[in-house]
Structure formats: C-alpha cells, structure tokens
Design a protein around this motif. Sequence first.
Motif, mmCIF file in Angstrom:
data_model
loop_
_atom_site.group_PDB
_atom_site.id
_atom_site.type_symbol
_atom_site.label_atom_id
_atom_site.label_comp_id
_atom_site.label_asym_id
_atom_site.label_seq_id
_atom_site.Cartn_x
_atom_site.Cartn_y
_atom_site.Cartn_z
ATOM 1 N N SER A 75 0.869 -1.176 0.000
ATOM 2 C CA SER A 75 0.000 0.000 0.000
ATOM 3 C C SER A 75 0.908 1.229 0.000
ATOM 4 C CB SER A 75 -0.946 0.004 1.201
ATOM 5 O OG SER A 75 -0.254 -0.157 2.401
ATOM 6 N N GLN A 76 0.329 2.393 -0.268
ATOM 7 C CA GLN A 76 1.115 3.627 -0.294
ATOM 8 C C GLN A 76 1.137 4.206 1.124
ATOM 9 O OE1 GLN A 76 -0.505 6.796 -2.687
ATOM 10 N NE2 GLN A 76 1.478 7.794 -2.881
ATOM 11 N N LEU A 77 2.342 4.512 1.620
ATOM 12 C CA LEU A 77 2.517 5.085 2.951
ATOM 13 C C LEU A 77 3.167 6.452 2.823
ATOM 14 C CD1 LEU A 77 3.942 1.946 4.774
ATOM 15 C CD2 LEU A 77 1.590 2.783 4.835
ATOM 16 N N VAL A 78 2.705 7.408 3.638
ATOM 17 C CA VAL A 78 3.255 8.763 3.644
ATOM 18 C C VAL A 78 3.538 9.129 5.105
ATOM 19 C CG1 VAL A 78 2.869 11.178 3.044
ATOM 20 C CG2 VAL A 78 1.860 9.381 1.631
ATOM 21 N N ALA A 79 4.714 9.707 5.354
ATOM 22 C CA ALA A 79 5.101 10.130 6.700
ATOM 23 C C ALA A 79 4.947 11.638 6.837
ATOM 24 C CB ALA A 79 6.543 9.735 6.981
ATOM 25 N N THR A 80 4.447 12.094 7.989
ATOM 26 C CA THR A 80 4.434 13.506 8.344
ATOM 27 C C THR A 80 4.830 13.616 9.812
ATOM 28 O OG1 THR A 80 2.070 13.500 8.919
ATOM 29 C CG2 THR A 80 2.628 14.152 6.674
ATOM 30 N N ILE A 81 5.160 14.823 10.223
ATOM 31 C CA ILE A 81 5.572 15.079 11.599
ATOM 32 C C ILE A 81 4.546 16.006 12.245
ATOM 33 C CG2 ILE A 81 7.438 15.924 13.094
ATOM 34 C CD1 ILE A 81 8.179 13.568 11.148
ATOM 35 N N THR A 82 4.188 15.723 13.495
ATOM 36 C CA THR A 82 3.305 16.612 14.249
ATOM 37 C C THR A 82 3.873 16.776 15.654
ATOM 38 O OG1 THR A 82 1.001 17.075 14.821
ATOM 39 C CG2 THR A 82 1.758 14.832 15.165
ATOM 40 N N THR A 83 3.565 17.889 16.283
ATOM 41 C CA THR A 83 4.024 18.152 17.647
ATOM 42 C C THR A 83 2.829 18.099 18.589
ATOM 43 O OG1 THR A 83 5.787 19.567 16.801
ATOM 44 C CG2 THR A 83 5.257 19.774 19.142
ATOM 45 N N TYR A 84 2.962 17.343 19.672
ATOM 46 C CA TYR A 84 1.923 17.222 20.686
ATOM 47 C C TYR A 84 2.600 17.249 22.044
ATOM 48 C CZ TYR A 84 -1.848 15.333 23.505
ATOM 49 O OH TYR A 84 -2.808 15.156 24.473
ATOM 50 N N ASN A 85 2.118 18.089 22.942
ATOM 51 C CA ASN A 85 2.725 18.248 24.277
ATOM 52 C C ASN A 85 4.229 18.501 24.183
ATOM 53 O OD1 ASN A 85 0.382 18.073 25.755
ATOM 54 N ND2 ASN A 85 0.636 15.907 26.253
ATOM 55 N N MET A 86 4.602 19.373 23.240
ATOM 56 C CA MET A 86 5.982 19.800 23.045
ATOM 57 C C MET A 86 6.926 18.665 22.646
ATOM 58 S SD MET A 86 6.168 22.653 26.104
ATOM 59 C CE MET A 86 7.929 22.810 25.949
ATOM 60 N N GLN A 87 6.372 17.564 22.110
ATOM 61 C CA GLN A 87 7.197 16.459 21.626
ATOM 62 C C GLN A 87 6.766 16.130 20.202
ATOM 63 O OE1 GLN A 87 6.928 12.829 23.871
ATOM 64 N NE2 GLN A 87 8.530 11.836 22.688
ATOM 65 N N ASP A 88 7.753 15.956 19.307
ATOM 66 C CA ASP A 88 7.456 15.593 17.933
ATOM 67 C C ASP A 88 7.107 14.113 17.841
ATOM 68 O OD1 ASP A 88 7.843 18.123 16.904
ATOM 69 O OD2 ASP A 88 9.947 17.766 16.394
ATOM 70 N N HIS A 89 6.149 13.809 16.964
ATOM 71 C CA HIS A 89 5.731 12.430 16.710
ATOM 72 C C HIS A 89 5.694 12.209 15.204
ATOM 73 C CE1 HIS A 89 4.587 11.888 20.889
ATOM 74 N NE2 HIS A 89 3.902 13.007 20.818
#
Length: 117
Positions: free
Chosen positions: A55-69
């Motif tokens: 399948s096609q997978l795409v990565a992104t970055i988000t910040t939650y509670n001052m920590q990147d995920h």
Amino acid sequence: MATLGHMKERTVHFFEVVALKGGEARRIKEPMDWDGALADLSRVPVAGRTHEGESQLVATITTYNMQDHLLLHRVKDPGEWLSVMNWDTGDLRELEQSAQEGYLDTSVICSSPSGTS
C-alpha cells in the motif's frame, strides 16, 4: 429497548527503525537521535516521505505536548467505499477522491523514553 455498549477499537504495533545501506535494511546499533531524525524528515518534500509497496505510505511530523511524533498514513485505495452520514437525518453521501487528494488511515509513532527497552 436494548442499547449497544460503546466499544473502542485499538491496534498496537511495534516498529523498528532501520538504516538502509546498499539496498538492505540494517539494524541501528547505537541510540538514535529521534528528534533530529524527525526534524530532518520534516524538511523532506512529500515525494521523499512516500513509500510505494503493498500500500502507499506517507510520513508527516506533528508536535503534541511539546514532543514531535511521526505520523504514518496509509493512503486508502480509490476503490475503497467511503461515505459520510448525517446523524440528524440518516442521509449518506459518498466521498469522491480527486486526483490531488487522498483519504488516510493514520498511525502515530513516538519513540520510547531514553533508557527503556
């Protein structure tokens, strides 16, 4: 009148981050700079954060509670049946995918705190 209980669905997966050398995935032996890796990844264009496989997978970055995920999105196939229901009227509407957009199943990936295994 019987009521149905609310049941949450949760799937937990564990992933190992590996390095690609010579076309082969190799285990990373030393601790990884997770924050630095996510910062580097956040600057990569979407084509460089996309993997075509089963399948096609795409990565992104988000910040939650001052920590990147890391968010790992599985792009739904255009043929998958997707619809929206108006809870007040019960009306259903089919979602139509355009060439520039897609629908995603998203998993959130965060690193374990240092010193844990």
